[in-house]
Design an enzyme around this catalytic site. Structure first.
Site, PDB file in Angstrom:
ATOM      1  N   ASP A  83       0.852  -1.194   0.000  1.00 53.73           N
ATOM      2  CA  ASP A  83       0.000   0.000   0.000  1.00 53.73           C
ATOM      3  C   ASP A  83       0.890   1.247   0.000  1.00 53.73           C
ATOM      4  O   ASP A  83       1.825   1.338   0.797  1.00 53.73           O
ATOM      5  CB  ASP A  83      -0.868  -0.054   1.273  1.00 53.73           C
ATOM      6  N   GLY A 193      -7.789   8.318   7.182  1.00 52.39           N
ATOM      7  CA  GLY A 193      -7.804   8.584   8.620  1.00 52.39           C
ATOM      8  C   GLY A 193      -9.184   8.597   9.246  1.00 52.39           C
ATOM      9  O   GLY A 193     -10.204   8.452   8.581  1.00 52.39           O
ATOM     10  N   GLY A 224      -9.215   5.335   1.670  1.00 55.87           N
ATOM     11  CA  GLY A 224      -9.908   6.035   2.763  1.00 55.87           C
ATOM     12  C   GLY A 224     -11.384   5.697   2.828  1.00 55.87           C
ATOM     13  O   GLY A 224     -12.217   6.579   2.981  1.00 55.87           O
ATOM     14  N   ASP A 268      -8.848   0.760   6.522  1.00 51.26           N
ATOM     15  CA  ASP A 268      -7.839   0.633   7.580  1.00 51.26           C
ATOM     16  C   ASP A 268      -8.388   1.144   8.911  1.00 51.26           C
ATOM     17  O   ASP A 268      -8.401   0.441   9.925  1.00 51.26           O
ATOM     18  CB  ASP A 268      -6.569   1.407   7.179  1.00 51.26           C
TER      19      ASP A 268
HETATM   20 ZN   LIG Z   1      -4.416   5.202   0.701  1.00 52.22          ZN
END
Ligand SMILES: [Zn+2]
Length: 339
Positions: A83, A193, A224, A268
């Site tokens: 990534d 994030g 994201g 993530d």
């Molecule tokens: Zn990314």
């Protein structure tokens, strides 16, 4: 079953009209949780490691953890993907230990000695040059490549960008033609994030449809794409965390984007949140507990549950048996024949 090339997995997803989640890993428990979810839902799966994850795990450990995952799950197609690869050198290292796919993030110049988080953007021409170099190296070894155009907002490791610039379809067309990437990350309004948006984001869906038309041979990626569910943030805070309220990308928006041409969905943050909530819960409720298995175990179970639900909502569930992974030698021959 050998690890699967990413190009094949995403092409199968495109044919089948579903999306495949790419989940970030840094340790054994995360890898086990993701594979347990894939096994339960019979899903093909992309495991991805960032530059930060490679530093954290040390390449050798990651290599052998992935070999274990593969051996333990002979019936699942699994892609191992780098990534946000910053340069050709790290892509080469990943390929050397068996990654079947690498991302070269040529939209940002990581190599200058600039302070953390202030990496400058690269020009379009420079991005094409850097990406092409990686494509040439990777395809000669049968390995798939993801590129990136435009600027994604937010924070992912040290990938910072304050401003979210949307991808330009003209550039998408030219970039795909000139680089030959197998997959391309589109900037359609998502952000990296946990602190994504104060309001529910409006994603540029028409842009996805337009890019799909302009680059019919390329698979598209949404970075994201965590949903940052309120219950999860509340759970972390209930057990002593201090996270501000935040909003991510609603599942319905992801499903719409998949319909319009996205194949890979990067997740993530949601995994980080669920693991943190589970560990905090044990610490809050059983302050006498000091056996790591007693808090890492529940964290692993909670992560597996979260990912299984993503696999169902992205439409990945049930597709593990649809195809047999090609070998990198097959892919090498395919790329050579395309030239
Ligand atoms: Zn990314």
């Amino acid at each position: 079953m050998p690890l699967c090339p990413m190009r094949q997995m995403l092409e199968e997803a495109r044919k089948g009209g579903y999306g495949v989640g790419a989940y970030n890993v840094n340790n054994m428990e995360q890898i086990q949780a993701i594979l347990a979810a894939a096994k339960e839902t019979r899903s093909p799966v992309i495991i991805q490691a960032s530059r930060g994850a490679l530093e954290y795990t040390n390449l050798v450990y990651l290599k052998h953890l992935m070999a274990a995952a593969e051996e333990d799950n002979p019936l699942l197609p699994i892609v191992l993907h780098l990534d946000h690869g910053p340069n050709l050198a790290l892509c080469k290292e990943a390929i050397a230990i068996g990654f079947t796919s690498v991302m070269i993030d040529g939209s940002i110049d990581y190599d200058k000695k600039t302070p953390e988080g202030k990496h400058p953007a690269r020009s379009f021409e420079d991005n094409i040059r850097v990406t092409r170099e990686v494509v040439r190296y990777a395809h000669a070894r049968g390995v798939s490549v993801e590129g990136e155009l435009g600027t994604l907002g937010g924070i992912e490791d040290d990938t910072h960008a304050d401003e979210v610039l949307l991808t330009d379809p003209d550039e998408v067309e030219e970039f795909c033609k000139k680089t030959g990437v197998d997959a391309l990350a589109l900037a359609i309004g998502t952000s990296h994030g946990a602190y994504k948006f104060k309001h529910e984001p409006v994603l540029a869906m028409d842009l996805v449809s337009e890019c799909r038309k302009r680059a019919p041979d390329t698979n598209f990626v949404m970075h994201g794409s965590s949903s940052v569910p309120k219950e999860l943030v509340d759970e972390v805070n209930k057990y002593g965390g201090k996270l501000p309220g935040a909003m991510g990308v609603p599942i319905a928006s992801i499903q719409e984007a998949v319909k319009r041409g996205i194949q890979k969905i990067n997740v993530d943050t949601d995994g980080r949140l669920v693991v943190t909530a589970a560990i905090r819960k044990v610490f809050a409720e059983k302050p006498g507990e000091f056996d790591p298995r007693k808090y890492l175990g529940p964290a692993r179970d909670a992560l597996a549950k979260l990912i299984a639900s993503k696999m169902r909502s992205f439409g990945t569930a049930g597709h593990a048996g649809d195809y047999k992974p090609k070998t990198l030698a097959d892919m090498k021959a395919f790329y050579a024949s395309r030239k």
